[in-house]
Structure formats: C-alpha cells, structure tokens
Design a protein around this motif. Sequence first.
Motif, mmCIF file in Angstrom:
data_model
loop_
_atom_site.group_PDB
_atom_site.id
_atom_site.type_symbol
_atom_site.label_atom_id
_atom_site.label_comp_id
_atom_site.label_asym_id
_atom_site.label_seq_id
_atom_site.Cartn_x
_atom_site.Cartn_y
_atom_site.Cartn_z
ATOM 1 N N TRP A 103 -7.523 56.457 71.730
ATOM 2 C CA TRP A 103 -7.787 57.806 71.508
ATOM 3 C C TRP A 103 -9.172 58.287 71.651
ATOM 4 N N TRP A 104 -9.932 57.267 70.952
ATOM 5 C CA TRP A 104 -11.396 57.779 70.928
ATOM 6 C C TRP A 104 -11.995 57.762 72.246
ATOM 7 N N ILE A 105 -11.851 56.928 73.042
ATOM 8 C CA ILE A 105 -12.370 56.853 74.522
ATOM 9 C C ILE A 105 -11.967 57.789 75.237
ATOM 10 N N GLU A 106 -10.781 58.313 75.011
ATOM 11 C CA GLU A 106 -10.100 59.637 75.885
ATOM 12 C C GLU A 106 -10.869 60.805 75.353
ATOM 13 N N LYS A 107 -11.139 60.929 74.099
ATOM 14 C CA LYS A 107 -11.872 62.152 73.574
ATOM 15 C C LYS A 107 -13.310 61.949 73.895
ATOM 16 N N LEU A 108 -13.990 60.989 73.997
ATOM 17 C CA LEU A 108 -15.303 60.560 74.133
ATOM 18 C C LEU A 108 -15.536 61.187 75.721
ATOM 19 N N PRO A 123 -18.779 48.264 78.696
ATOM 20 C CA PRO A 123 -18.302 47.110 77.958
ATOM 21 C C PRO A 123 -18.374 47.454 76.536
ATOM 22 N N LEU A 124 -19.622 48.283 76.068
ATOM 23 C CA LEU A 124 -19.826 48.329 74.430
ATOM 24 C C LEU A 124 -18.597 49.298 74.150
ATOM 25 N N ILE A 125 -18.350 50.388 74.755
ATOM 26 C CA ILE A 125 -17.565 51.315 74.437
ATOM 27 C C ILE A 125 -16.094 50.924 74.435
ATOM 28 N N ASN A 126 -15.777 49.849 75.260
ATOM 29 C CA ASN A 126 -14.623 49.391 75.470
ATOM 30 C C ASN A 126 -14.412 48.435 74.353
ATOM 31 N N SER A 127 -15.635 47.798 73.572
ATOM 32 C CA SER A 127 -15.294 46.831 72.576
ATOM 33 C C SER A 127 -14.846 47.463 71.383
ATOM 34 N N HIS A 128 -14.745 48.724 71.256
ATOM 35 C CA HIS A 128 -14.074 49.630 70.318
ATOM 36 C C HIS A 128 -15.105 49.087 68.902
ATOM 37 N N VAL A 129 -16.256 48.660 69.030
ATOM 38 C CA VAL A 129 -17.199 48.284 67.828
ATOM 39 C C VAL A 129 -17.425 49.653 66.954
ATOM 40 N N ILE A 130 -17.482 50.850 67.836
ATOM 41 C CA ILE A 130 -17.540 52.304 66.982
ATOM 42 C C ILE A 130 -16.497 52.950 67.446
ATOM 43 N N LEU A 131 -15.909 53.531 66.368
ATOM 44 C CA LEU A 131 -14.581 54.450 66.751
ATOM 45 C C LEU A 131 -14.976 55.620 65.654
#
Length: 285
Positions: free
Chosen positions: A270-275, A107-115
């Motif tokens: 983009w960031w979630i794909e890379k992470l 949930p935190l990752i999907n919130s885009h609070v840190i990119l």
Amino acid sequence: MNSLKIKMTTRYECTLSPELLEKAVTELHEPRDNAERLKAIDELKNSYNAEKYGPLIRDDDGFILRFLRAKKFNQKKALTVLQNYHSVKKEFHQIFDKVHNPAVLEPLINSHVILTFQGQAKDGAAIMWYRPGMLDREIDIYDLMAYSVLTIEKMLESEACQINGLASVEDLEHFSISMLFKISPIALARMNSIWQDAMPLRFKAVHILNEGKVYDIILALFKPFLKQKIIDRIHTHGSKINSLHEFVDQAVLPPELGGTGPDGESTGKWWIEKLTEDWTKDTAL
C-alpha cells in the motif's frame, strides 16, 4: 531581502473538516478567516531571501502553508525553516541527488524498512514505522536518509499530518550496533539538521521497541544533536508491545506490533503505491 512577486495562481481554499480547522486555530494559531490565512502566506513568500537561497522550489500556497503550520504561524520561525529547507537541498547533495532520482533507492524502498500506517495515533498524528533490523549491513546511510526524506515529504502532503503532526514507531529488534559506528559525526549532524531545522514537521512522539542495551549507545550518539523537546518525546517500551497500545489503537497497528490492522507485507505494498502515485512514468520502481 528580495521581494517575490506573488503569482496570480489558484489560491488556497480551506477544505479542512470542522475538527481539523478548530485544532489548527486553537493549537497552531492559524487564522480562521481564509483572507487572513492568505495574507500570512504572502508575507512569508515576500520575506524569503531568494538572492541568498535561490528561487523557491515551490511557491504554491499549500507548500508555504506547511512551514507556517509547523511553526504555529510564527513568521520569523517559519522563515528560518523555509530558508533552511532550501539551504540543505543545495548543500547535502549526497542525500538530495537521490531524493530527486528515487529509482536509485528501489532496493531500499522495496525492503519495507520504512513504512507508514493507514491510520493515525490516538492524538491524530500520522505514524511512520521504522525497522532498522531489516537493513543490509552495507547500507549507505545517505540512501536511508534520502528515503526517509521522501517518506516525510509524501506524508506532509496531507493537511491532517501538517496539523496533527507525525509520530514514529521504531523497532530495534535484530538491529546491529555495528551499523551505527559506520555513521560519521558529520553524517549525524547533517541528518539531525535536516529533521530538526529544515523540515516543516511537527514531531509529536518517538516510540522505541525492543531497545535493550543498544538504546543507551544510540542515545549517546544522537543526544548531542537532539533538541531537548525531542528527547522529552521519546517513549521506550522494551518488549512490552501492549504499552504502545496506549498511544495507538490496535486496529491501526499490524499483527507484528500486537494489532489487528494490515500486516507488514500488505502495508508495504500500500505504501509503495501511495509513495509512487505521482511519479513520472519514466521513474522506474
């Protein structure tokens, strides 16, 4: 100290661009000759106290090289950070249990609070974008810390980031000061000990946006735990987003920050794909 046996694995070969290599040599005192670089890596491996801190989490050359670069090839300082890195991994299970099981942070990752941005600051530093105003007020501070560690670890896979360092852009718009008072002094101390003493990281700058009066409270809470050189690298911009453009080209920044780069939603995808690109298939996200 235990003397580690250097495994006969594939050794590091320098593929840095001429510009990056020159910067590593002139600013970080990195040996230009690869044989000398490998000698420095082996010296740090052999100095590591495995009896006290446990076996190295990774012993490949690229991993060890991060610590040397972070401390400008000063063996004593690099060893301290390397051993601190292993120490915090064992001590702060509230954070690192989640780092090792990132699905719990979905949930935190999907919130885009840190990119992170796809481009770099004008000095070459990689850029992390932090928007605490997007956090749920019931957020577990250790979840946030675990996600920030995941982010930094991923960014440090880039040799350019290791050499050029990292900057953060922190937008405090809509941030509730009440969230800060849920953070115990112990948690604050742990967070800062990880960032400042245990991560092979060159922190170049912190850019604060929309800070208002809340900034004074934040600084008062964190200042006792911050090294002076970090405090000296904090830039406050208020609502004058244009002043951020002195440090980061508009082409790199999203429209939300007055730029012409990908917006927050696109950057988040983009960031979630890379992470997650190297995560095992059974790690849900």
